[in-house]
Design a protein around this motif. Structure first.
Motif, mmCIF file in Angstrom:
data_model
loop_
_atom_site.group_PDB
_atom_site.id
_atom_site.type_symbol
_atom_site.label_atom_id
_atom_site.label_comp_id
_atom_site.label_asym_id
_atom_site.label_seq_id
_atom_site.Cartn_x
_atom_site.Cartn_y
_atom_site.Cartn_z
ATOM 1 N N LEU A 174 -0.883 0.577 -6.804
ATOM 2 C CA LEU A 174 -0.315 -0.125 -7.764
ATOM 3 C C LEU A 174 0.166 -1.339 -7.099
ATOM 4 O O LEU A 174 1.325 -2.179 -7.395
ATOM 5 N N GLY A 175 -0.847 -2.019 -6.359
ATOM 6 C CA GLY A 175 -0.918 -3.466 -6.094
ATOM 7 C C GLY A 175 -0.973 -4.274 -7.441
ATOM 8 O O GLY A 175 -1.377 -3.771 -8.313
ATOM 9 N N THR A 176 -0.475 -5.717 -7.173
ATOM 10 C CA THR A 176 -0.552 -6.583 -8.257
ATOM 11 C C THR A 176 -1.988 -6.515 -9.108
ATOM 12 O O THR A 176 -2.004 -6.429 -10.296
ATOM 13 N N ARG A 216 0.872 1.807 -2.378
ATOM 14 C CA ARG A 216 0.869 0.084 -1.984
ATOM 15 C C ARG A 216 -0.583 -0.227 -1.908
ATOM 16 O O ARG A 216 -1.174 0.379 -1.679
ATOM 17 N N CYS A 217 -0.767 -1.660 -2.181
ATOM 18 C CA CYS A 217 -1.960 -2.353 -2.212
ATOM 19 C C CYS A 217 -3.030 -1.863 -1.120
ATOM 20 O O CYS A 217 -2.542 -1.554 -0.009
#
Lengths: 158, 600
Positions: free
Chosen positions: A84-86, A123-124
């Motif tokens: 769910l990184g940008t 996270r990314c």
């Protein structure tokens, strides 16, 4: 899991702790090792580390609950981590996560009843070129669309 | 025509994480098999390198010295490269990069628009050498800078060179590296430490990972030089656990460097001794903050502490400690070898050298670029990045991750440096650059970053722990269509307070995504609050679904999937959605094969 199996795991951990005991900052590597051996850091395991490493239980617990990679509950056989990184997010990672949650009938962060899968939002992963991305175990799946999910899951459901 | 077999050839295969995920490992194996099958083992070397940066077109394969750059190579084309290119000297045309605008085929890497404006200093060896073989690093002038420093220079001279080069910290803050080194050198104490911050946590940033995977020795060399300059004997690399390949290659690099005497006791026969150990993180974004990182290495909770004292005075185990980022260290060896004037001739007045950016999001060429400071955002996004995907309209570019902001179209011609980005309410950060198009809702993006900051706040200061949470609640309210105009005022007030009263960089910058989107995209906030619409069509609670009568063929597919049975109509006749009961799940939208369902 039989008792002797548990015993040998604690023995392995004890050995590792003995090697590290005199190192500064040994708690993190010990927790990492314990999680590798047991798959999670249950209360018993943390208490064992506290005694062996002579670090107060409060400190062990403080560290184990601070970092997202430590888990206090056992996880599934396969860990699915949806990035769910940008970069993934703007390319529709949420829809991938939703579809997984629907297909597996499990909430994000939880393990399926049969103990086969744990679904995590992570996270990314740094593979932004392939967004949206997820990892099952060590394998990276990139450029996903929600309709890819059932087929990918089939590989693991056999 | 290329006459292949006469000269020794190298086939370079990208082994970065991106290309590995698109099966470059398999391509590598196939190339080796094929070379063996053709009895070319002696003339042709197949090498797995670090990241080429052009992740969009991976897996990348490059044939040297012919200098032919192949994109999107699969098993079949890998075999063809050996059979056609290597054996017969015929380029495999269909795997050459084709400029989407001119349709021209470009076999040379440096002529591809993505690479044209790049100057590769930190990434100099990525995609050129085998990162698991120290000999290749040495053959590219590796460890020459360390030798030069140890044999010819006093520590003060080294610091002076770094100061004069104008190098500033590449991890985000932009503090002058030379000054940091000097401060650590001047601190009293016989035990000092060097730490490399490789806890690259910004979502959408992968430059440090690529350097570690593609050229780990350059970081080790930079650290050893720093060790000599400040008077440290021990270094640590704090690397995040999410990067298994980087950890693997670092372990190899450290053991090779020790074997060759570039790390350890009496390096290169001098009095200088220096060693490096790895510390693996456990998943906490806050550990990218230097004092939190130090606490984490010490084995505790990764919570930041008050500065001053700075780590240069009181750092790891209370000793003076110098912390730099991966990219900063990778810049050190070329600065020593080529001199400070060479480095400071690149870039702008206050930001020297180059910066690596991870270009991602809605841009055609996703990947890693290293460009001189002062290049404009437009050049990066349109010239290197090839413009917006699918011909959509550019809306904003987000720099600096959760600490940065969103920069709109009007400012695309801003020359990029630390100070200009700060002035726009964003920041350089570690170098993530995420392009957003008309389909991205800026309120939702602000919410996304705030969710991240809430998750990652260590909980130590009230302003950050509770303030961000309150801001997130307001944004949730707004995206659900329950916002009021006074909420916007409260948001701004909270944001300013959090910025002013948080202890560390995370809290001080976490409101930036909200503030910058409110500054540049205020109308979108107003649309959500007043009109209860989401102009980009992202916030589901605000969407309304319609069937376009002209397009509907009455196939009944939508009615069948509707979980609440609010789509009515007879077969082969136009259907309608009863919006009263619609739960906005979007199933009908995804099911319709005729594009007859729209949402606004």
């Amino acid at each position: 899991m039989c008792y002797c199996d548990e015993q040998s795991k604690f023995e392995e951990l004890r050995k590792f702790i003995q090697e590290k005991r005199n190192d500064k900052g040994a708690l993190m590597p010990v927790l990492q090792k314990a999680q590798e051996i047991f798959g999670c850091l249950s209360y018993d395991i943390q208490e064992f580390i506290s005694k062996e490493l002579k670090v107060p239980m409060a400190e062990v617990y403080g560290v184990s609950t601070f970092y997202s990679q430590f888990t206090l509950e056992p996880k599934g056989e396969h860990i699915i981590r949806v990035c769910l990184g940008t970069a993934c997010y703007v390319k529709g990672a949420q829809a991938i996560l939703d579809r997984l949650s629907k297909e597996l009938n499990v909430e994000v962060g939880k393990t399926t009843q049969d103990g086969k899968f744990t679904l995590e939002a992570t996270r990314c992963l740094g593979a932004c070129g392939l967004a949206p991305v997820m990892m099952i175990g060590e394998k990276v799946y990139g450029r996903l669309i929600p309709d890819d999910i059932p087929n990918i899951l089939k590989e693991y459901q056999k | 025509m290329i006459n292949s077999i006469e000269k020794l050839k190298e086939i370079l295969v990208c082994g970065g994480t991106g290309c590995q995920a698109s099966e470059s490992n398999r391509v590598f194996e196939v190339l080796k098999e094929e070379v063996k099958a053709e009895n070319l083992d002696k003339q042709v070397k197949v090498i797995m390198t670090g990241c080429f940066g052009f992740c969009e077109k991976g897996p990348i394969v490059k044939v040297m010295p012919d200098n032919v750059f192949y994109v999107e190579v699969d098993e079949a084309s890998a075999r063809k490269i050996v059979k056609e290119h290597v054996l017969k000297g015929r380029i495999v045309e269909e795997k050459i990069y084709k400029d989407p605008k001119t349709l021209e085929k470009i076999p040379e890497q440096s002529s591809i628009p993505f690479y044209k404006k790049q100057i590769r200093i930190a990434l100099r060896n990525c995609g050129k050498i085998d990162p698991e073989n120290i000999n290749e690093y040495i053959a590219s002038d590796g460890y020459m800078a360390l030798a030069k420093v140890l044999k010819e220079m006093a520590p003060e001279e080294v610091i002076d060179i770094v100061k004069r080069s104008g190098l500033r910290g590449r991890g985000g803050g932009g503090f002058p590296t030379g000054l940091k080194w000097e401060a650590t050198r001047k601190s009293k104490g016989d035990v000092k430490y060097v730490i490399c911050n490789a806890d690259e946590g910004d979502p959408g940033a992968f430059m440090d990972r690529s350097i570690l995977e593609g050229d780990p020795h350059s970081v080790l060399e930079g650290m050893a030089i720093a060790g000599y300059a400040i008077g440290a004997k021990q270094g640590y690399i704090y690397v995040r656990a999410e990067y298994p390949l980087a950890i693997h290659r670092l372990k190899i690099a450290i053991s090779q460097a020790r074997q060759r005497g570039f790390l350890g006791e009496n390096i290169l026969g001098t009095d200088f001794s220096f060693d490096v150990d790895l510390k693996i993180g456990a998943g906490a974004f806050i550990c990218g903050e230097e004092t939190a990182l130090i606490n984490s290495i010490e084995g505790g909770r990764g919570e930041p502490t008050v500065k001053p004292p700075y780590p240069a005075q009181v750092g790891l185990w209370k000793k003076p400690t110098n912390i730099n980022n991966v990219e900063t260290f990778a810049n050190i060896p070329p600065i020593i070898l080529n001199g400070p004037d060479w480095f400071s001739s690149i870039g702008t007045e206050k930001s020297k050298g180059t910066k690596v950016f991870a270009l991602a999001g809605k841009v055609n060429n996703v990947g890693l670029v290293e460009v001189p400071m002062g290049i404009t955002l437009r050049e990066i996004i349109y010239d290197l990045g090839g413009g917006i995907k699918g011909g959509k309209k550019f809306k904003a570019v987000q720099t600096g991750g959760p600490s940065g902001g969103c920069i709109p179209y009007e400012y695309l011609d801003t020359p990029i440096d630390y100070d200009n980005l700060n002035a726009l309410g964003s920041m350089m950060g570690s170098g993530g650059m995420i392009v957003m198009d008309e389909n991205d809702c800026m309120v939702n993006i602000a919410k996304f970053y705030l969710e991240f900051s809430c998750d990652e706040s260590c909980g130590r200061c009230t302003a950050c722990r509770i303030g961000n949470k309150r801001m997130l609640e307001i944004l949730n309210k707004i995206t659900e269509g329950k916002g009021e105009m006074e909420d916007l005022e409260t948001l701004r007030e909270l944001a300013e307070t959090i910025k002013d009263s948080s202890l560390c960089g995370l809290g001080q910058t976490s409101p930036n995504p909200v503030l910058s989107t409110m500054k540049f995209f205020y109308d979108e906030y107003v649309a959500h609050v007043k009109d209860k619409t989401c102009p980009a069509g992202v916030c589901t609670a605000l969407l309304k679904y319609y069937i376009i009568p002209e397009k509907c063929v009455g196939c009944t597919a939508c009615a069948k999937v509707c979980p609440v049975n609010v789509i009515h109509g007879e077969p082969r006749k136009v259907h309608v959605i009863d919006r009263e009961g619609c739960i906005k799940c979007g199933e009908c939208f995804r099911t319709c094969r005729f594009g007859a369902i729209t949402r606004k």
